[in-house]
Design a protein around this motif. Structure first.
Motif, PDB file in Angstrom:
ATOM      1  N   GLY A   1    -102.371  72.623 -28.687  1.00 32.50           N
ATOM      2  CA  GLY A   1    -101.478  73.262 -29.226  1.00 32.50           C
ATOM      3  C   GLY A   1    -100.442  74.443 -28.815  1.00 32.50           C
ATOM      4  O   GLY A   1     -99.512  74.289 -28.353  1.00 32.50           O
ATOM      5  N   VAL A   2    -101.715  74.759 -28.195  1.00 35.04           N
ATOM      6  CA  VAL A   2    -101.253  76.439 -27.408  1.00 35.04           C
ATOM      7  C   VAL A   2    -100.769  75.661 -26.372  1.00 35.04           C
ATOM      8  O   VAL A   2     -99.672  76.117 -25.643  1.00 35.04           O
ATOM      9  CB  VAL A   2    -102.475  77.241 -27.006  1.00 35.04           C
TER      10      VAL A   2
ATOM     11  N   VAL B 293     -96.811  76.317 -35.760  1.00 30.33           N
ATOM     12  CA  VAL B 293     -97.506  74.935 -35.908  1.00 30.33           C
ATOM     13  C   VAL B 293     -96.734  73.859 -36.161  1.00 30.33           C
ATOM     14  O   VAL B 293     -96.152  72.601 -35.309  1.00 30.33           O
ATOM     15  CB  VAL B 293     -98.757  75.092 -36.889  1.00 30.33           C
TER      16      VAL B 293
ATOM     17  N   LEU C  94    -104.183  86.058 -34.472  1.00 30.99           N
ATOM     18  CA  LEU C  94    -104.224  84.078 -34.427  1.00 30.99           C
ATOM     19  C   LEU C  94    -103.195  83.460 -35.886  1.00 30.99           C
ATOM     20  O   LEU C  94    -102.326  82.684 -36.424  1.00 30.99           O
ATOM     21  CB  LEU C  94    -105.524  83.851 -35.639  1.00 30.99           C
TER      22      LEU C  94
ATOM     23  N   TRP D  40     -99.562  82.579 -34.083  1.00 30.45           N
ATOM     24  CA  TRP D  40     -99.911  81.569 -33.665  1.00 30.45           C
ATOM     25  C   TRP D  40     -99.560  80.196 -35.092  1.00 30.45           C
ATOM     26  O   TRP D  40     -99.354  79.003 -34.586  1.00 30.45           O
ATOM     27  CB  TRP D  40    -100.758  80.887 -33.226  1.00 30.45           C
ATOM     28  N   ALA D  41    -100.312  80.430 -36.283  1.00 30.00           N
ATOM     29  CA  ALA D  41    -100.122  79.806 -37.285  1.00 30.00           C
ATOM     30  C   ALA D  41     -98.317  78.964 -37.379  1.00 30.00           C
ATOM     31  O   ALA D  41     -98.747  77.840 -38.215  1.00 30.00           O
ATOM     32  CB  ALA D  41    -101.453  80.052 -38.567  1.00 30.00           C
TER      33      ALA D  41
ATOM     34  N   LEU E 215    -112.885  70.981 -31.660  1.00 30.75           N
ATOM     35  CA  LEU E 215    -112.058  71.807 -32.325  1.00 30.75           C
ATOM     36  C   LEU E 215    -111.231  72.765 -31.459  1.00 30.75           C
ATOM     37  O   LEU E 215    -110.050  72.627 -31.415  1.00 30.75           O
ATOM     38  CB  LEU E 215    -111.912  72.796 -33.509  1.00 30.75           C
ATOM     39  N   MET E 216    -111.463  73.180 -30.801  1.00 35.98           N
ATOM     40  CA  MET E 216    -111.763  74.316 -29.387  1.00 35.98           C
ATOM     41  C   MET E 216    -110.075  73.582 -28.585  1.00 35.98           C
ATOM     42  O   MET E 216    -109.152  74.098 -28.072  1.00 35.98           O
ATOM     43  CB  MET E 216    -112.704  74.862 -28.781  1.00 35.98           C
TER      44      MET E 216
ATOM     45  N   TRP F 299    -108.391  82.962 -27.362  1.00 36.33           N
ATOM     46  CA  TRP F 299    -108.435  81.749 -27.008  1.00 36.33           C
ATOM     47  C   TRP F 299    -110.252  82.184 -26.798  1.00 36.33           C
ATOM     48  O   TRP F 299    -110.765  81.198 -26.924  1.00 36.33           O
ATOM     49  CB  TRP F 299    -107.851  81.411 -25.931  1.00 36.33           C
TER      50      TRP F 299
ATOM     51  N   ILE G 162    -107.165  72.583 -30.819  1.00 40.16           N
ATOM     52  CA  ILE G 162    -106.043  74.278 -30.346  1.00 40.16           C
ATOM     53  C   ILE G 162    -105.709  74.873 -29.313  1.00 40.16           C
ATOM     54  O   ILE G 162    -104.331  74.840 -29.185  1.00 40.16           O
ATOM     55  CB  ILE G 162    -107.263  75.773 -31.017  1.00 40.16           C
TER      56      ILE G 162
ATOM     57  N   ILE H 259    -112.179  83.250 -29.743  1.00 38.86           N
ATOM     58  CA  ILE H 259    -112.761  81.777 -30.499  1.00 38.86           C
ATOM     59  C   ILE H 259    -113.545  81.027 -30.026  1.00 38.86           C
ATOM     60  O   ILE H 259    -114.131  80.075 -30.682  1.00 38.86           O
ATOM     61  CB  ILE H 259    -110.807  81.235 -31.208  1.00 38.86           C
TER      62      ILE H 259
END
Length: 375
Positions: free
Chosen positions: A276-277, A111, A104, A107-108, A269-270, A252, A273, A255
């Motif tokens: 964004g992916v 952003v 993760l 991936w951060a 929230l998922m 994912w 996320i 998560i």
């Protein structure tokens, strides 16, 4: 013995209360109940710093109590079995966190790229027209009302300063949670015996003993069922995202399984996320929206079909009552409240089924017959 001495004293009958006085008594009772509920809400809200981690520790302790019992059966004292249970919990949660945190982090770092891609997609698609319309309407309102364009500058503390302020409070809550978890598991037998000794009469003691048994059984079964459902959801999400050529699909999926413990907040929230992916992985709006839409479809099947059929049918709980409980505890304690909402509801039902006669979700017939034979 004289006849006068054997006569019973005359009965004194009080006149019946007028309707107004009866109504005032009922109103006073309702007002007392209302003020008690308001006081309880105030205590729960203001005491969240202490009550939330302690309540979470009790729920986790009820789930892990069968593990501690197995360890005690092989000869470990309660203090060591509680330490082993806490250690197992730390190892499991720590392993999951480490497995998720490593990929993760990469991936951060993307952003800013995802944010730029989102702005570009909004400009290229039809979303740009509604946004331009909103801006023009805002300018027209400002012109009509004569409001000047005011720039508001908010000076917040630096990230380092924010972490320095929040870290001690978070660390204190974590320590409260683990300390409460250890002492709850280690002293659960002593606590049960102390409460049973305070009960006067075999009937009340019998009811209290079955309340403890029902609470532990119901909460353990619920959390075990939820864990199995979330593992299945995580695996399914990972497979579907892999079929859609989404990068890091196992990440994912893991998560998604973890966040699904936090009802409503986790799935939302998922979805963000995965949006964004999609922005970072695909070109064009259909490809970008496909990962979050696929996840939302799977989550809807889990939430509307799988979980109600598994949890609701087994526990005989009204889905509307479950929704109200989740909404209430989310409002009180946030994500922690969302996690403990249904266990708290099951605890209330365990109390009601053993203490309230005629409760619709009542005790089994065999247990009721045993209770009727007690003095």
């Amino acid at each position: 013995m004289s006849t006068a001495s054997t006569k019973k004293p005359p009965e004194v009958r009080l006149p019946p209360k007028p309707d107004l006085e009866l109504r005032l008594d009922k109103f006073a009772q309702l007002a007392t109940i209302f003020l008690s509920l308001v006081g309880l809400l105030f205590v729960l809200k203001t005491g969240s710093f202490l009550l939330a981690p302690v309540s979470l520790a009790i729920v986790v302790g009820l789930m892990l109590a069968p593990v501690a019992l197995r360890l005690e059966d092989i000869g470990l004292p309660p203090s060591l079995s509680a330490a082993a249970v806490v250690l197992i919990f730390v190892l499991v949660t720590g392993s999951i966190a480490a497995a998720i945190a490593a990929p993760l982090a990469s991936w951060a770092a993307r952003v800013p790229q995802i944010w730029n891609e989102l702005q570009l997609q909004l400009q290229l698609t039809s979303f740009s027209e509604p946004l331009a319309t909103i801006r023009s309407v805002r300018e027209e309102i400002r012109n009509v009302t004569g409001e000047p364009n005011v720039t508001v500058s908010v000076q917040d503390g630096s990230p380092v300063e924010s972490v320095a302020v929040l870290a001690p409070a978070l660390l204190a809550q974590v320590l409260i949670f683990f300390a409460s978890l250890y002492f709850f598991v280690a002293t659960r037998h002593d606590t049960r015996l102390a409460i049973l000794k305070m009960c006067s009469g075999r009937r009340i003691r019998w009811r209290a003993a079955h309340v403890f048994r029902d609470v532990e059984g119901l909460v353990s079964n619920y959390l075990l069922s939820i864990a199995i459902i979330n593992i299945g959801l995580g695996v399914t999400v990972a497979v579907v995202l892999w079929l859609l050529n989404v990068p890091s699909a196992p990440l994912w999926g893991a998560i998604a399984g973890v966040l699904n413990f936090f009802i409503y907040i986790g799935p939302a929230l998922m979805a963000v996320i995965l949006l964004g992916v999609g922005l970072a992985s695909f070109d064009g709006m259909p490809g970008i929206l496909l990962p979050p839409l696929a996840y939302l479809a799977l989550n809807a099947i889990e939430a509307q079909i799988v979980t109600p059929m598994t949890i609701g049918k087994r526990m005989t709980l009204n889905p509307f009552i479950i929704f109200l409980a989740v909404a209430f505890w989310l409002w009180i304690w946030g994500p922690v409240g969302g996690f403990i909402a249904i266990p708290a509801l099951l605890i209330l039902f365990a109390l009601a089924r053993n203490l309230i006669p005629g409760f619709p979700w009542g005790m089994p017939e065999e247990r009721r017959r045993r209770l009727s034979r007690l003095p």
